[in-house]
Design a protein around this motif. Structure first.
Motif, mmCIF file in Angstrom:
data_model
loop_
_atom_site.group_PDB
_atom_site.id
_atom_site.type_symbol
_atom_site.label_atom_id
_atom_site.label_comp_id
_atom_site.label_asym_id
_atom_site.label_seq_id
_atom_site.Cartn_x
_atom_site.Cartn_y
_atom_site.Cartn_z
ATOM 1 N N ALA A 105 135.774 142.792 2.056
ATOM 2 C CA ALA A 105 134.952 141.884 1.455
ATOM 3 C C ALA A 105 135.940 140.664 1.232
ATOM 4 C CB ALA A 105 133.844 142.188 0.587
ATOM 5 N N ASP A 106 135.461 139.606 1.204
ATOM 6 C CA ASP A 106 136.097 138.591 0.646
ATOM 7 C C ASP A 106 135.748 138.299 -0.850
ATOM 8 O OD1 ASP A 106 137.970 137.430 2.888
ATOM 9 O OD2 ASP A 106 135.860 137.145 3.854
ATOM 10 N N PHE A 107 134.079 138.684 -0.817
ATOM 11 C CA PHE A 107 133.333 138.380 -2.236
ATOM 12 C C PHE A 107 132.730 139.698 -2.631
ATOM 13 C CE2 PHE A 107 133.764 134.104 -0.204
ATOM 14 C CZ PHE A 107 134.011 133.435 -1.279
ATOM 15 N N LEU A 108 132.661 140.242 -3.539
ATOM 16 C CA LEU A 108 132.056 141.264 -4.208
ATOM 17 C C LEU A 108 130.756 140.615 -5.227
ATOM 18 C CD1 LEU A 108 134.658 144.007 -5.356
ATOM 19 C CD2 LEU A 108 133.476 143.774 -3.204
ATOM 20 N N LEU A 109 129.592 140.804 -4.735
ATOM 21 C CA LEU A 109 128.486 140.585 -5.364
ATOM 22 C C LEU A 109 127.738 141.624 -6.122
ATOM 23 C CD1 LEU A 109 127.230 137.708 -2.975
ATOM 24 C CD2 LEU A 109 129.122 137.599 -4.503
ATOM 25 N N PHE A 110 127.910 141.581 -7.435
ATOM 26 C CA PHE A 110 127.042 142.727 -8.263
ATOM 27 C C PHE A 110 125.679 142.475 -8.739
ATOM 28 C CE2 PHE A 110 131.608 142.666 -8.809
ATOM 29 C CZ PHE A 110 131.923 143.944 -8.857
ATOM 30 N N ASN A 111 125.066 143.534 -7.776
ATOM 31 C CA ASN A 111 123.424 143.274 -8.078
ATOM 32 C C ASN A 111 122.985 144.117 -9.230
ATOM 33 O OD1 ASN A 111 120.678 143.069 -7.671
ATOM 34 N ND2 ASN A 111 120.757 144.232 -5.949
ATOM 35 N N LEU A 112 122.511 143.730 -10.344
ATOM 36 C CA LEU A 112 122.105 144.317 -11.540
ATOM 37 C C LEU A 112 120.516 144.455 -11.507
ATOM 38 C CD1 LEU A 112 124.164 145.411 -13.579
ATOM 39 C CD2 LEU A 112 124.895 143.224 -12.241
ATOM 40 N N GLY A 113 120.080 143.616 -10.527
ATOM 41 C CA GLY A 113 118.334 143.438 -10.615
ATOM 42 C C GLY A 113 117.817 142.456 -11.764
ATOM 43 N N TRP A 114 119.021 141.561 -12.149
ATOM 44 C CA TRP A 114 118.534 140.924 -13.327
ATOM 45 C C TRP A 114 118.013 139.542 -12.942
ATOM 46 C CZ3 TRP A 114 119.663 144.144 -17.336
ATOM 47 C CH2 TRP A 114 119.636 143.643 -18.713
ATOM 48 N N ASP A 115 117.993 138.962 -11.767
ATOM 49 C CA ASP A 115 117.214 138.011 -11.479
ATOM 50 C C ASP A 115 115.696 138.033 -11.535
ATOM 51 O OD1 ASP A 115 117.223 139.874 -9.442
ATOM 52 O OD2 ASP A 115 116.805 138.291 -7.898
ATOM 53 N N CYS A 116 115.224 139.511 -11.771
ATOM 54 C CA CYS A 116 113.651 139.511 -11.775
ATOM 55 C C CYS A 116 113.319 139.035 -13.298
ATOM 56 C CB CYS A 116 113.286 140.886 -11.582
ATOM 57 S SG CYS A 116 113.975 142.077 -12.643
ATOM 58 N N ARG A 117 114.307 138.845 -13.896
ATOM 59 C CA ARG A 117 114.024 138.619 -15.537
ATOM 60 C C ARG A 117 114.299 137.141 -15.627
ATOM 61 N NH1 ARG A 117 116.397 143.187 -19.449
ATOM 62 N NH2 ARG A 117 116.183 144.998 -17.882
ATOM 63 N N TRP A 118 114.559 136.343 -14.802
ATOM 64 C CA TRP A 118 114.921 134.846 -14.769
ATOM 65 C C TRP A 118 113.724 134.008 -15.139
ATOM 66 C CZ3 TRP A 118 119.057 131.788 -14.161
ATOM 67 C CH2 TRP A 118 118.698 130.353 -14.133
ATOM 68 N N GLY A 119 114.015 133.419 -16.289
ATOM 69 C CA GLY A 119 112.617 132.680 -17.026
ATOM 70 C C GLY A 119 111.931 133.237 -18.096
ATOM 71 N N THR A 120 112.602 134.530 -18.491
ATOM 72 C CA THR A 120 112.039 135.119 -19.721
ATOM 73 C C THR A 120 113.220 135.455 -20.417
ATOM 74 O OG1 THR A 120 112.609 137.706 -18.830
ATOM 75 C CG2 THR A 120 110.865 136.688 -17.988
ATOM 76 N N ALA A 121 112.775 136.047 -21.946
ATOM 77 C CA ALA A 121 113.821 136.121 -22.861
ATOM 78 C C ALA A 121 114.776 137.214 -22.523
ATOM 79 C CB ALA A 121 113.205 136.471 -24.294
ATOM 80 N N GLY A 122 114.301 138.308 -21.692
ATOM 81 C CA GLY A 122 115.029 139.458 -21.098
ATOM 82 C C GLY A 122 116.366 139.006 -20.439
#
Length: 215
Positions: A105-122
């Motif tokens: 790969a040229d890019f390694l993209l780490f998926n923490l599943g954190w985007d589901c918290r977007w817009g929240t304090a979490g």
């Protein structure tokens, strides 16, 4: 061709790094009075889904506009780290599961599943960060960039930005933060682009991150 948008929409009152201000989108012209619409956009260079170059941390290092344009396009691989709990580290175990694809790969993209918290304090919680072994692995490779679906490469509590300093001290590489939809990208290599605005002496820029798959 299948295309996936990996970018959060820039809007007023969106999540921003603590201590900065959200974007301001001020109408300056309207269809009714001017025959066209135009908006004054005011925001920090590290707003939303954005990219850091070495010049974000070090004076005299590479700015985004100094990179060749092919720095921002290539093959990417999502590293699935969603099993990690808050405060745990991203270790080489996550990368080893991907096998030899991680080295292709040229890019390694780490998926923490954190985007589901977007817009929240979490979203501003103790998201997992890469450990020193993973950092050494990245620095020893030929990667164009790394990316995360969290708000920082370092924990929010780390005001010294230790990982940023380590990443950018000597290597010309980019760091992408606040990605989304990495769960839709599968486990194989795919085409990825992350073009920033071409701003003079640019220390960072919002990007339109996109994954696409040839079918």
């Amino acid at each position: 061709m299948k295309v996936i948008d990996l970018t959060h929409t820039i809007r007023e009152n969106m999540p921003v790094y603590p201590g900065t201000e959200p974007p301001k989108l001020s109408p300056t012209s309207s269809y009714e009075s001017d025959g066209f619409k135009e908006t004054l956009m005011q925001m920090y260079t590290h707003t939303g889904t954005h990219m850091d170059p070495p010049a974000h941390i070090f004076s005299g290092r590479t700015t985004l506009d100094e990179f060749p344009v092919d720095q921002f396009i290539g093959k990417a691989l999502v590293i699935d780290c969603r099993e990690l709990k808050e405060g745990q580290a991203i270790t080489m175990d996550c990368i080893r599961r991907a096998g030899e694809k991680a080295e292709q790969a040229d890019f390694l993209l780490f998926n923490l599943g954190w985007d589901c918290r977007w817009g929240t304090a979490g979203y501003f919680g103790e998201y997992p960060c890469i450990d020193e072994e993973v950092m050494a692995y990245i620095l020893s490779g030929n990667y164009k960039g790394i990316g995360f679906d969290v708000i920082g490469l370092d924990p929010i509590s780390d005001e010294k930005l230790i990982r940023h300093h380590r990443l950018f001290e000597e290597k010309d590489i980019v760091n992408i933060e606040n990605l989304k939809n990495l769960n839709l990208c599968g486990t194989d290599l795919f085409w990825f682009s992350c073009f920033p605005l071409k701003v003079e002496n640019c220390d960072g820029s919002p990007i339109r991150a996109v994954a696409w798959f040839e079918q």
